[in-house]
Enzyme design. Structure first.
Site, short mmCIF file in Angstrom:
data_model
loop_
_atom_site.label_atom_id
_atom_site.label_comp_id
_atom_site.label_asym_id
_atom_site.label_seq_id
_atom_site.Cartn_x
_atom_site.Cartn_y
_atom_site.Cartn_z
N GLY A 1 34.49 43.32 35.27
CA GLY A 1 33.71 42.20 34.76
C GLY A 1 32.97 41.54 35.90
O GLY A 1 33.36 41.69 37.07
N GLN B 1 28.52 34.99 40.45
CA GLN B 1 29.04 35.89 41.50
C GLN B 1 27.95 36.69 42.20
O GLN B 1 28.21 37.33 43.22
CB GLN B 1 30.06 36.87 40.90
CG GLN B 1 31.34 36.18 40.43
CD GLN B 1 32.32 37.19 39.90
OE1 GLN B 1 32.20 37.65 38.79
NE2 GLN B 1 33.28 37.57 40.74
N CYS C 1 39.74 39.37 41.27
CA CYS C 1 38.36 38.92 41.10
C CYS C 1 37.53 39.46 42.25
O CYS C 1 37.98 39.43 43.41
CB CYS C 1 38.32 37.39 41.10
SG CYS C 1 36.67 36.69 40.92
N LEU C 2 36.34 39.96 41.95
CA LEU C 2 35.50 40.56 42.99
C LEU C 2 35.09 39.53 44.06
O LEU C 2 34.73 39.92 45.17
CB LEU C 2 34.26 41.20 42.38
CG LEU C 2 34.52 42.43 41.49
CD1 LEU C 2 33.22 42.95 40.89
CD2 LEU C 2 35.22 43.54 42.27
N HIS D 1 38.32 35.55 31.63
CA HIS D 1 38.11 35.39 33.09
C HIS D 1 36.62 35.17 33.38
O HIS D 1 36.26 34.28 34.16
CB HIS D 1 38.65 36.64 33.81
CG HIS D 1 38.45 36.64 35.29
ND1 HIS D 1 39.49 36.59 36.19
CD2 HIS D 1 37.31 36.70 36.04
CE1 HIS D 1 39.01 36.61 37.43
NE2 HIS D 1 37.68 36.69 37.37
N GLU D 2 35.76 35.97 32.73
CA GLU D 2 34.32 35.85 32.99
C GLU D 2 33.76 34.55 32.42
O GLU D 2 32.92 33.90 33.05
CB GLU D 2 33.56 37.07 32.45
CG GLU D 2 33.96 38.40 33.08
CD GLU D 2 34.09 38.37 34.60
OE1 GLU D 2 33.32 37.67 35.26
OE2 GLU D 2 35.00 39.07 35.11
N HIS E 1 34.34 31.77 34.71
CA HIS E 1 33.37 31.73 35.81
C HIS E 1 32.14 30.90 35.43
O HIS E 1 31.58 30.18 36.27
CB HIS E 1 32.87 33.14 36.16
CG HIS E 1 33.70 33.87 37.18
ND1 HIS E 1 33.83 33.42 38.47
CD2 HIS E 1 34.40 35.03 37.11
CE1 HIS E 1 34.61 34.27 39.15
NE2 HIS E 1 34.96 35.26 38.35
#
Ligand code: CO
Length: 161
Positions: free
Chosen positions: A46, A51, A90-91, A132-133, A136
């Site tokens: 995701g 990000q 998380c990236l 999660h997204e 963000h």
């Protein structure tokens, strides 16, 4: 398409509430395509627009199952149910993993890249990734929800189970 640099924590853009998308144009389509390429290159499931430094309500999820790629513009959570606890990463936080509890089921309403509204129901890991997204897009980071940090070894043990 292009691979974009991923914004790492701590960067202010990750903790800002994103603005709603009003124009469903070529620029948005290009952002989505580039986000997808960036997510795949980073081996993620995701990615949210902040990000890649864009503070707009745009996020994608692809957990590699039959749901395929899910593009969410201006998403809203309509219903949640149940609870699940599992490992998350998380990236924007390389090497950071932790246990996070979230609803097991989620139903959302969002727009696609053409501005068309759709509803989507998801459970288990897909529901986790979607939530999660969406977090963000509200400037909420998964580290604020971690109940126990995990080392890479502990994470691998989780994945073997
Ligand atoms: Co993330």
């Amino acid at each position: 398409m292009a691979i974009l640099p991923i914004v790492m924590y701590p960067d202010d853009v990750l903790e800002q509430r994103c603005t709603k998308v009003a124009s469903f144009n070529k620029k948005l389509a290009k952002l989505l395509d580039n986000m997808y390429e960036t997510m795949i290159a980073a081996d993620g499931v995701g990615l949210a627009a902040p990000q890649v430094g864009v503070s707009q309500q745009v996020a994608i999820v692809d957990i590699g199952d039959e749901s395929g790629i899910i593009e969410m513009i201006n998403p809203e959570i309509l219903v949640t149910d149940g609870e699940q606890t599992g490992p998350e990463g998380c990236l924007s936080f390389p090497g950071t993993y932790g246990e996070v509890s979230r609803p097991y089921f989620v139903k959302i309403r969002a727009q696609d890249r053409k501005g068309r509204f759709f509803e989507l129901a998801a459970e288990d890991f897909l529901a986790r990734a979607i939530q999660h997204e969406i977090d963000h897009l509200n400037g909420v980071l998964f580290t604020s929800k971690i109940t126990a940090y995990l080392t890479e070894e502990e994470l691998e043990r989780y994945e073997e189970e």
